[in-house]
Design a protein around this motif. Structure first.
Motif, PDB file in Angstrom:
ATOM      1  N   TRP A 112      -7.453  16.471 -10.400  1.00 31.15           N
ATOM      2  CA  TRP A 112      -6.074  16.019 -10.251  1.00 31.15           C
ATOM      3  C   TRP A 112      -5.700  15.771  -8.798  1.00 31.15           C
ATOM      4  N   HIS A 113      -6.031  16.704  -7.914  1.00 32.08           N
ATOM      5  CA  HIS A 113      -5.590  16.577  -6.523  1.00 32.08           C
ATOM      6  C   HIS A 113      -6.195  15.347  -5.854  1.00 32.08           C
ATOM      7  N   LYS A 114      -7.498  15.155  -6.012  1.00 33.36           N
ATOM      8  CA  LYS A 114      -8.156  14.031  -5.354  1.00 33.36           C
ATOM      9  C   LYS A 114      -7.681  12.701  -5.925  1.00 33.36           C
ATOM     10  N   THR A 115      -7.640  12.598  -7.249  1.00 33.46           N
ATOM     11  CA  THR A 115      -7.236  11.334  -7.862  1.00 33.46           C
ATOM     12  C   THR A 115      -5.777  11.006  -7.585  1.00 33.46           C
ATOM     13  N   SER A 116      -4.934  12.022  -7.461  1.00 37.11           N
ATOM     14  CA  SER A 116      -3.529  11.786  -7.156  1.00 37.11           C
ATOM     15  C   SER A 116      -3.369  11.215  -5.756  1.00 37.11           C
ATOM     16  N   ARG A 117      -4.109  11.761  -4.805  1.00 39.34           N
ATOM     17  CA  ARG A 117      -4.022  11.254  -3.426  1.00 39.34           C
ATOM     18  C   ARG A 117      -4.543   9.819  -3.333  1.00 39.34           C
ATOM     19  N   LEU A 118      -5.697   9.543  -3.954  1.00 36.33           N
ATOM     20  CA  LEU A 118      -6.272   8.203  -3.895  1.00 36.33           C
ATOM     21  C   LEU A 118      -5.327   7.172  -4.500  1.00 36.33           C
ATOM     22  N   LEU A 119      -4.736   7.525  -5.630  1.00 34.97           N
ATOM     23  CA  LEU A 119      -3.837   6.585  -6.300  1.00 34.97           C
ATOM     24  C   LEU A 119      -2.575   6.357  -5.473  1.00 34.97           C
ATOM     25  N   LYS A 120      -2.057   7.397  -4.861  1.00 34.65           N
ATOM     26  CA  LYS A 120      -0.840   7.241  -4.045  1.00 34.65           C
ATOM     27  C   LYS A 120      -1.098   6.385  -2.817  1.00 34.65           C
ATOM     28  N   TYR A 121      -2.293   6.499  -2.223  1.00 31.57           N
ATOM     29  CA  TYR A 121      -2.616   5.668  -1.062  1.00 31.57           C
ATOM     30  C   TYR A 121      -2.629   4.191  -1.455  1.00 31.57           C
ATOM     31  N   GLY A 122      -3.313   3.872  -2.561  1.00 31.30           N
ATOM     32  CA  GLY A 122      -3.351   2.487  -3.013  1.00 31.30           C
ATOM     33  C   GLY A 122      -1.985   1.976  -3.408  1.00 31.30           C
ATOM     34  N   TRP A 123      -1.204   2.827  -4.104  1.00 34.79           N
ATOM     35  CA  TRP A 123       0.138   2.424  -4.531  1.00 34.79           C
ATOM     36  C   TRP A 123       1.055   2.201  -3.332  1.00 34.79           C
ATOM     37  N   LEU A 124       0.967   3.069  -2.330  1.00 36.63           N
ATOM     38  CA  LEU A 124       1.807   2.933  -1.140  1.00 36.63           C
ATOM     39  C   LEU A 124       1.461   1.662  -0.378  1.00 36.63           C
ATOM     40  N   ALA A 125       0.166   1.356  -0.241  1.00 33.93           N
ATOM     41  CA  ALA A 125      -0.239   0.130   0.447  1.00 33.93           C
ATOM     42  C   ALA A 125       0.254  -1.100  -0.296  1.00 33.93           C
ATOM     43  N   SER A 126       0.132  -1.097  -1.627  1.00 32.30           N
ATOM     44  CA  SER A 126       0.575  -2.252  -2.411  1.00 32.30           C
ATOM     45  C   SER A 126       2.090  -2.405  -2.409  1.00 32.30           C
ATOM     46  N   THR A 127       2.820  -1.331  -2.107  1.00 33.52           N
ATOM     47  CA  THR A 127       4.280  -1.394  -2.040  1.00 33.52           C
ATOM     48  C   THR A 127       4.757  -1.913  -0.687  1.00 33.52           C
ATOM     49  N   LEU A 128       4.091  -1.487   0.374  1.00 33.37           N
ATOM     50  CA  LEU A 128       4.537  -1.853   1.717  1.00 33.37           C
ATOM     51  C   LEU A 128       4.108  -3.263   2.119  1.00 33.37           C
ATOM     52  N   LEU A 129       2.927  -3.690   1.711  1.00 30.25           N
ATOM     53  CA  LEU A 129       2.415  -4.995   2.156  1.00 30.25           C
ATOM     54  C   LEU A 129       3.319  -6.161   1.767  1.00 30.25           C
ATOM     55  N   PRO A 130       3.874  -6.214   0.537  1.00 29.82           N
ATOM     56  CA  PRO A 130       4.784  -7.335   0.243  1.00 29.82           C
ATOM     57  C   PRO A 130       6.133  -7.229   0.938  1.00 29.82           C
ATOM     58  N   LEU A 131       6.526  -6.005   1.329  1.00 28.21           N
ATOM     59  CA  LEU A 131       7.843  -5.826   1.942  1.00 28.21           C
ATOM     60  C   LEU A 131       7.862  -6.214   3.417  1.00 28.21           C
ATOM     61  N   ILE A 132       6.743  -6.061   4.094  1.00 28.16           N
ATOM     62  CA  ILE A 132       6.700  -6.320   5.536  1.00 28.16           C
ATOM     63  C   ILE A 132       7.061  -7.766   5.877  1.00 28.16           C
ATOM     64  N   PRO A 133       6.462  -8.785   5.222  1.00 26.20           N
ATOM     65  CA  PRO A 133       6.834 -10.176   5.582  1.00 26.20           C
ATOM     66  C   PRO A 133       8.305 -10.490   5.338  1.00 26.20           C
ATOM     67  N   ALA A 134       8.905  -9.858   4.336  1.00 23.65           N
ATOM     68  CA  ALA A 134      10.305 -10.149   4.020  1.00 23.65           C
ATOM     69  C   ALA A 134      11.259  -9.663   5.105  1.00 23.65           C
ATOM     70  N   LEU A 135      10.789  -8.797   5.993  1.00 26.75           N
ATOM     71  CA  LEU A 135      11.633  -8.277   7.066  1.00 26.75           C
ATOM     72  C   LEU A 135      11.679  -9.199   8.279  1.00 26.75           C
ATOM     73  N   PHE A 136      10.817 -10.219   8.312  1.00 24.91           N
ATOM     74  CA  PHE A 136      10.757 -11.128   9.459  1.00 24.91           C
ATOM     75  C   PHE A 136      11.489 -12.427   9.132  1.00 24.91           C
ATOM     76  N   PRO A 137      12.410 -12.869   9.981  1.00 28.10           N
ATOM     77  CA  PRO A 137      13.120 -14.138   9.737  1.00 28.10           C
ATOM     78  C   PRO A 137      12.210 -15.333   9.991  1.00 28.10           C
ATOM     79  N   VAL A 138      12.725 -16.507   9.686  1.00 29.55           N
ATOM     80  CA  VAL A 138      11.939 -17.743   9.786  1.00 29.55           C
ATOM     81  C   VAL A 138      11.487 -18.001  11.220  1.00 29.55           C
ATOM     82  N   ASP A 139      12.294 -17.597  12.203  1.00 28.08           N
ATOM     83  CA  ASP A 139      11.951 -17.857  13.604  1.00 28.08           C
ATOM     84  C   ASP A 139      10.622 -17.241  14.003  1.00 28.08           C
ATOM     85  N   PHE A 140      10.230 -16.139  13.354  1.00 27.34           N
ATOM     86  CA  PHE A 140       8.951 -15.510  13.656  1.00 27.34           C
ATOM     87  C   PHE A 140       7.792 -16.202  12.935  1.00 27.34           C
TER      88      PHE A 140
END
Length: 420
Positions: A112-140
């Protein structure tokens, strides 16, 4: 085929305590000295992650196809900055990160402990990656070294980019409260004698309704009719059934109460199915008439307008440009696959978190039960719920609604070791 059916039954059921591992799974878990309660939970997690693999693989491959198209697009390289090209790449890598996280977690599903950490790392990366570009305006993102892009075109690009981000982030945003609701309900089914997950269920449900309503408001204003409004109403009302009937989830577990929960779950399921049925009818029957298009200049130099009727769903725009489509079937499948995959994985992630919180809440409360000061404090607040919360101040706290069961009940927490 029977193996697939077993996994499907597990993810649709909410009483995790009734889930039994297969003979092969039981041997693996018994060799790891896994308690019975955790065995039921771990095999449910395994089924959820296993069924998410095909849809996440499809979405990840689509992301790589879009990424390769962007790399080969010479026109995009001329108008996008290096930062813009990098930002455009990130969302296409998000689903691959989640897919790899699920693969890694499945390899160690019994731990449980190992699989929970691995899954959270992948889930966190997949959550943050689409959000980062949306924070930059067109000028960038956009640059015009030759000065050929007009202000009108830049404004149109801003609007189109905002709509693109809104649509691409919908699966991510909508799965947050929906996953939390599904996870809280299943932890309630795993540990029915704890009300902690039931309170989370009643709190998260209104947020699910609110986000669904916000997502549908724009569509209703542009392409709304009574069919869409009725479907949206049922879809937004369904989560509130957890709030209206919260007492049956929070109260102590017994046969009569469990039957009431089953009836409420059937009502919620019927409301969701009816809303989806209405949305399908709307998508195949509604046509947006006379949408004005861009100005076209003919050979004489005069400006003319033309209008296009838009269908909600279709294969592609009509070659004669007389009928267009808002969403192609490919867009719909992409959206549904990403939503289903994220929903299954996010439910596991939220389930791990809520299970840890439930166990820790029990032990913290257990250590406080001998404190006369805390008992007196809660006794003074009995009027809030109009019931007796503390039957004694002698250290033997027996709630009228929740009594530890000597044969299981709350004492099942003794079998659960979630310490890190």
């Amino acid at each position: 085929m029977s193996c697939i059916a077993l996994h499907v039954r597990r993810i649709f059921g909410w009483r995790l305590a009734n889930i039994k591992p297969s003979e092969k799974e039981a041997k693996v878990l018994d060799s790891n000295n896994t308690p019975n309660v955790m065995q039921s939970y771990l095999v449910w997690r395994r089924s959820s992650m296993f069924l998410s693999l095909p849809v996440m693989l499809y979405v990840a491959i689509s992301g790589f196809i879009n990424l390769s198209s962007l790399i080969r697009d010479t026109d995009a390289a001329e108008i996008l900055t290096r930062t813009g090209i990098f930002l455009y790449m990130l969302p296409n890598l998000a689903d691959a990160a989640l897919f790899l996280g699920v693969i890694a977690a499945l390899c160690y599903w019994k731990e449980w402990h190992k699989t929970s950490r691995l899954l959270k790392y992948g889930w966190l990366a997949s959550t943050l990656l689409p959000l980062i570009p949306a924070l930059f305006p067109v000028d960038f993102i956009l640059h015009d070294p030759h000065g050929v892009i007009t202000k009108v075109e830049i404004y149109i690009f801003r609007v189109m980019l905002a709509l693109q981000y809104a649509f691409s982030l919908l699966p991510l945003i909508l799965t947050f409260p929906a996953s939390c609701v599904r996870a809280a309900l299943r932890i309630r089914g795993l540990i029915p004698d704890s009300s902690f997950s039931s309170w989370i269920l009643s709190i998260a449900a209104p947020f699910q309704s609110l986000l669904v309503l916000v997502a549908l408001v724009i569509i209703i204003q542009i392409m709304g009719n009574w069919i869409l409004i009725s479907g949206a109403f049922l879809m937004c009302l369904a989560p509130w059934m957890y709030v209206f009937r919260r007492n049956i989830y929070i109260s102590a577990s017994n046969d009569d109460n469990e039957k009431k929960i089953d009836r409420n779950q059937k009502i919620i399921m019927c409301m969701n199915i009816s809303s989806l049925f209405l949305l399908v009818i709307w998508a195949h029957t509604f046509t947006l008439k006379g949408v004005p298009q861009f100005v076209v200049v003919d050979e004489s130099g005069s400006a003319i307008y033309y209008e296009v009727d838009y269908q909600v769903l279709g294969l592609d725009i009509d070659p004669n440009k007389s009928v267009g489509v808002v969403f192609t079937y490919a867009d719909l499948f992409q959206f549904l696959f990403e939503y289903i995959g994220r929903l299954l994985v996010s439910t596991v992630v939220f389930g791990d978190t809520i299970l840890c919180m439930t166990v820790e809440d029990f032990w913290h409360n257990h250590s406080r039960h001998t404190s006369k000061r805390i008992q007196d404090t809660f006794k003074s607040l009995e009027y809030i719920t109009n019931r007796k919360l503390a039957a004694s101040v002698e250290g033997d706290v027996e709630s009228q609604d929740r009594t530890p069961d000597a044969e299981g009940g709350i004492c099942m927490f003794h079998d659960v070791d979630l310490s890190t």
